[in-house]
Design an enzyme around this catalytic site. Sequence first.
Site, PDB file in Angstrom:
ATOM      1  N   LEU A   1     -30.973  -0.340  50.976  1.00  0.00           N
ATOM      2  CA  LEU A   1     -31.732   0.037  52.178  1.00  0.00           C
ATOM      3  C   LEU A   1     -30.914   1.274  52.630  1.00  0.00           C
ATOM      4  O   LEU A   1     -29.833   0.914  53.153  1.00  0.00           O
ATOM      5  CB  LEU A   1     -31.898  -0.917  53.408  1.00  0.00           C
ATOM      6  CG  LEU A   1     -32.931  -2.091  52.885  1.00  0.00           C
ATOM      7  CD1 LEU A   1     -32.973  -3.095  53.995  1.00  0.00           C
ATOM      8  CD2 LEU A   1     -34.030  -1.762  51.908  1.00  0.00           C
TER       9      LEU A   1
ATOM     10  N   ARG B   1     -25.395   7.427  65.532  1.00  0.00           N
ATOM     11  CA  ARG B   1     -24.026   7.261  66.339  1.00  0.00           C
ATOM     12  C   ARG B   1     -23.152   7.937  65.662  1.00  0.00           C
ATOM     13  O   ARG B   1     -21.844   8.215  65.999  1.00  0.00           O
ATOM     14  CB  ARG B   1     -24.006   5.777  66.131  1.00  0.00           C
ATOM     15  CG  ARG B   1     -24.600   4.970  67.221  1.00  0.00           C
ATOM     16  CD  ARG B   1     -24.693   3.559  67.268  1.00  0.00           C
ATOM     17  NE  ARG B   1     -23.069   3.192  67.250  1.00  0.00           N
ATOM     18  CZ  ARG B   1     -22.525   1.825  67.055  1.00  0.00           C
ATOM     19  NH1 ARG B   1     -23.470   1.137  66.332  1.00  0.00           N
ATOM     20  NH2 ARG B   1     -21.338   1.623  67.317  1.00  0.00           N
TER      21      ARG B   1
ATOM     22  N   GLU C   1     -32.856 -11.091  66.319  1.00  0.00           N
ATOM     23  CA  GLU C   1     -32.001 -10.026  66.428  1.00  0.00           C
ATOM     24  C   GLU C   1     -31.590 -10.212  67.933  1.00  0.00           C
ATOM     25  O   GLU C   1     -31.966 -10.785  68.667  1.00  0.00           O
ATOM     26  CB  GLU C   1     -32.676  -8.748  66.183  1.00  0.00           C
ATOM     27  CG  GLU C   1     -33.350  -8.697  64.858  1.00  0.00           C
ATOM     28  CD  GLU C   1     -32.410  -8.333  63.906  1.00  0.00           C
ATOM     29  OE1 GLU C   1     -31.153  -7.954  64.228  1.00  0.00           O
ATOM     30  OE2 GLU C   1     -32.660  -8.256  62.729  1.00  0.00           O
TER      31      GLU C   1
ATOM     32  N   ASN D   1     -21.426   2.301  61.379  1.00  0.00           N
ATOM     33  CA  ASN D   1     -22.364   2.910  62.292  1.00  0.00           C
ATOM     34  C   ASN D   1     -21.809   3.960  63.100  1.00  0.00           C
ATOM     35  O   ASN D   1     -22.375   4.848  63.842  1.00  0.00           O
ATOM     36  CB  ASN D   1     -22.989   1.822  62.910  1.00  0.00           C
ATOM     37  CG  ASN D   1     -23.895   1.061  61.979  1.00  0.00           C
ATOM     38  OD1 ASN D   1     -24.880   1.402  61.730  1.00  0.00           O
ATOM     39  ND2 ASN D   1     -23.501  -0.298  62.084  1.00  0.00           N
TER      40      ASN D   1
ATOM     41  N   ARG E   1      -3.330  24.808  40.426  1.00  0.00           N
ATOM     42  CA  ARG E   1      -4.739  24.794  40.712  1.00  0.00           C
ATOM     43  C   ARG E   1      -5.543  24.333  39.313  1.00  0.00           C
ATOM     44  O   ARG E   1      -5.044  24.279  38.337  1.00  0.00           O
ATOM     45  CB  ARG E   1      -5.218  26.279  41.257  1.00  0.00           C
ATOM     46  CG  ARG E   1      -4.615  26.750  42.400  1.00  0.00           C
ATOM     47  CD  ARG E   1      -4.717  27.777  42.857  1.00  0.00           C
ATOM     48  NE  ARG E   1      -6.079  28.520  42.957  1.00  0.00           N
ATOM     49  CZ  ARG E   1      -6.314  29.619  43.063  1.00  0.00           C
ATOM     50  NH1 ARG E   1      -5.484  30.743  43.237  1.00  0.00           N
ATOM     51  NH2 ARG E   1      -7.616  30.257  42.842  1.00  0.00           N
TER      52      ARG E   1
ATOM     53  N   LYS F   1      -2.488  28.959  38.253  1.00  0.00           N
ATOM     54  CA  LYS F   1      -3.943  28.907  38.381  1.00  0.00           C
ATOM     55  C   LYS F   1      -4.459  29.094  36.999  1.00  0.00           C
ATOM     56  O   LYS F   1      -4.344  30.153  36.294  1.00  0.00           O
ATOM     57  CB  LYS F   1      -4.676  29.760  39.547  1.00  0.00           C
ATOM     58  CG  LYS F   1      -6.164  29.585  39.698  1.00  0.00           C
ATOM     59  CD  LYS F   1      -7.298  30.365  38.660  1.00  0.00           C
ATOM     60  CE  LYS F   1      -6.974  31.879  38.880  1.00  0.00           C
ATOM     61  NZ  LYS F   1      -8.118  32.511  38.208  1.00  0.00           N
TER      62      LYS F   1
ATOM     63  N   TYR G   1      -6.258  40.219  38.535  1.00  0.00           N
ATOM     64  CA  TYR G   1      -7.568  40.433  39.117  1.00  0.00           C
ATOM     65  C   TYR G   1      -7.529  42.156  39.311  1.00  0.00           C
ATOM     66  O   TYR G   1      -6.684  42.504  40.221  1.00  0.00           O
ATOM     67  CB  TYR G   1      -7.836  39.792  40.398  1.00  0.00           C
ATOM     68  CG  TYR G   1      -9.388  39.993  41.030  1.00  0.00           C
ATOM     69  CD1 TYR G   1     -10.254  40.063  40.175  1.00  0.00           C
ATOM     70  CD2 TYR G   1      -9.276  40.265  42.330  1.00  0.00           C
ATOM     71  CE1 TYR G   1     -11.475  40.364  40.641  1.00  0.00           C
ATOM     72  CE2 TYR G   1     -10.615  40.482  42.924  1.00  0.00           C
ATOM     73  CZ  TYR G   1     -11.722  40.397  42.173  1.00  0.00           C
ATOM     74  OH  TYR G   1     -13.003  40.477  42.651  1.00  0.00           O
TER      75      TYR G   1
ATOM     76  N   SER H   1      13.392  38.637  37.468  1.00  0.00           N
ATOM     77  CA  SER H   1      13.068  38.297  38.929  1.00  0.00           C
ATOM     78  C   SER H   1      12.137  39.565  39.331  1.00  0.00           C
ATOM     79  O   SER H   1      12.372  40.622  39.007  1.00  0.00           O
ATOM     80  CB  SER H   1      14.112  38.201  39.830  1.00  0.00           C
ATOM     81  OG  SER H   1      14.766  37.078  39.244  1.00  0.00           O
TER      82      SER H   1
ATOM     83  N   ALA I   1      14.381  43.140  35.918  1.00  0.00           N
ATOM     84  CA  ALA I   1      14.033  42.723  37.177  1.00  0.00           C
ATOM     85  C   ALA I   1      13.480  43.899  37.968  1.00  0.00           C
ATOM     86  O   ALA I   1      14.079  44.951  37.919  1.00  0.00           O
ATOM     87  CB  ALA I   1      15.294  42.406  37.878  1.00  0.00           C
TER      88      ALA I   1
END
Length: 454
Positions: A8, A15, A153, A225, A330, A348, A384, A402, A420
């Site tokens: 059910l 609440r 009840e 609840n 990621r 990523k 990107y 670096s 670098a």
Amino acid sequence: MNLAVVILAAGSGTRMKSKTPKVLHPVAGKPMIKHVTENVLALEPQRTIVVVSKDADDVKRILGDSVKYAEQKEQLGTAHALGQAAPLLSDFNGDILVLNGDSPLIQSKSLEELVGHHHKSDAVATIVTTVLEDPFGYGRIIRDDGKVVQVIEEKEASPEQKQIQEINSGIYCFKSKEVLEKIDLIDADNKKKEYYLTDIVSLLVEQKFLVETFEWAPEEMLGVNSRLELAQASLIIYQRNLSKWLDNGVSIVDPLNTYIESDVEIGTDCIIHPQTYLKGNTKVENGCEIGPCTQIMDSKIGAASRVSFSVLTEAKTGANCTIGPYSHLRSGTVLADGAKIGSFSEIKNSSIGKGSKVPHLSYMGDTDIAEDVNVGAGTISCNYDGSKKHKTIIKKGAFIGSDTMLVAPVTIGENAFTGAGSVVGHDVPDDSLAIERTEQKNIPGYSKKKKRKK
């Protein structure tokens, strides 16, 4: 033994004060209805029916076709809810297990014991009960000479009946024929004007049918609840999970501050430090050390790896990898054996080869790095261009100086070097040095001239 299950799950959960259906609120990282259905399906029932409200698209999306659905357009009580499932059970002959979708703490072993007891006792109805010091809010079990005669009840109970501490859990096992015949005889002659499933007990007793009870520990019967009960249920499941892994060769330094979800797998001889969150379908192989202050979601950590102060999502590492502190892996990140991702580095959708290192302050996005590559501090793969993502390829043995900007698409050849501070936007051949920066110019006496101007 033929078994059908009716869950059910149509209640709105006012609440909770939420637009999210109550049964979809997460308990220990998983929607509470999933906790219920997974434990139910472990019984291998012939049919599993979830009674849902008319706005149940999200519930159906979460559960998919693992169950059947009955719609309760109006919430008119638990008996009315079960009645909506009746057409899907019209040709079923066996036992029907009925429980609530907001009871995430039930366990399949307990359900199996309940069904076994019901079948063995030959009862028409078996009610799961327990005894509570404070039974407020629950239906009370009314007995006569030890036998169950009624379930009343809370709102309908007299002051004397409210003193009874044996309560109804809302979990039942019925013989299908009798319960489906009686369900339409229940009326709504009560203060809430609802059709209570508990009223079926009186109907069965009046016709001399056997009604049994089966006692559970109070913990498993906790319904959710409110937000407080949601937090309490999550804490119980986390503690169950921790106990399981402590019994299976995993060291957990501070169980009160460690959170492991139910679908996580952990190998032996792992050490889990405080404030570690292992979530989703994460797998940690033998001999790893995880944490402190680490979150790993839907990832695989290879044997003998070390992860600290880091966040990993949908990533995969080989054995003997080192990640952190303060690394972010990621989705789509794959580390080969012995790779190292260090402080304040983000990876990523990239692969990092065997023994390769991205040790400091770097971003590698959409990058394939072969083995034995060293990426210097502050290096960025510029993947990107404002509209599309592009690939960077760094071949075996390359050394990235670096603060190098790798402007994709670009390939760095085997054993190649970048100077670098260079911005590298063209391919670098094998064994070559790419350096791109203006010649340094020193201005003698500059600081003295600067001071005289003040």
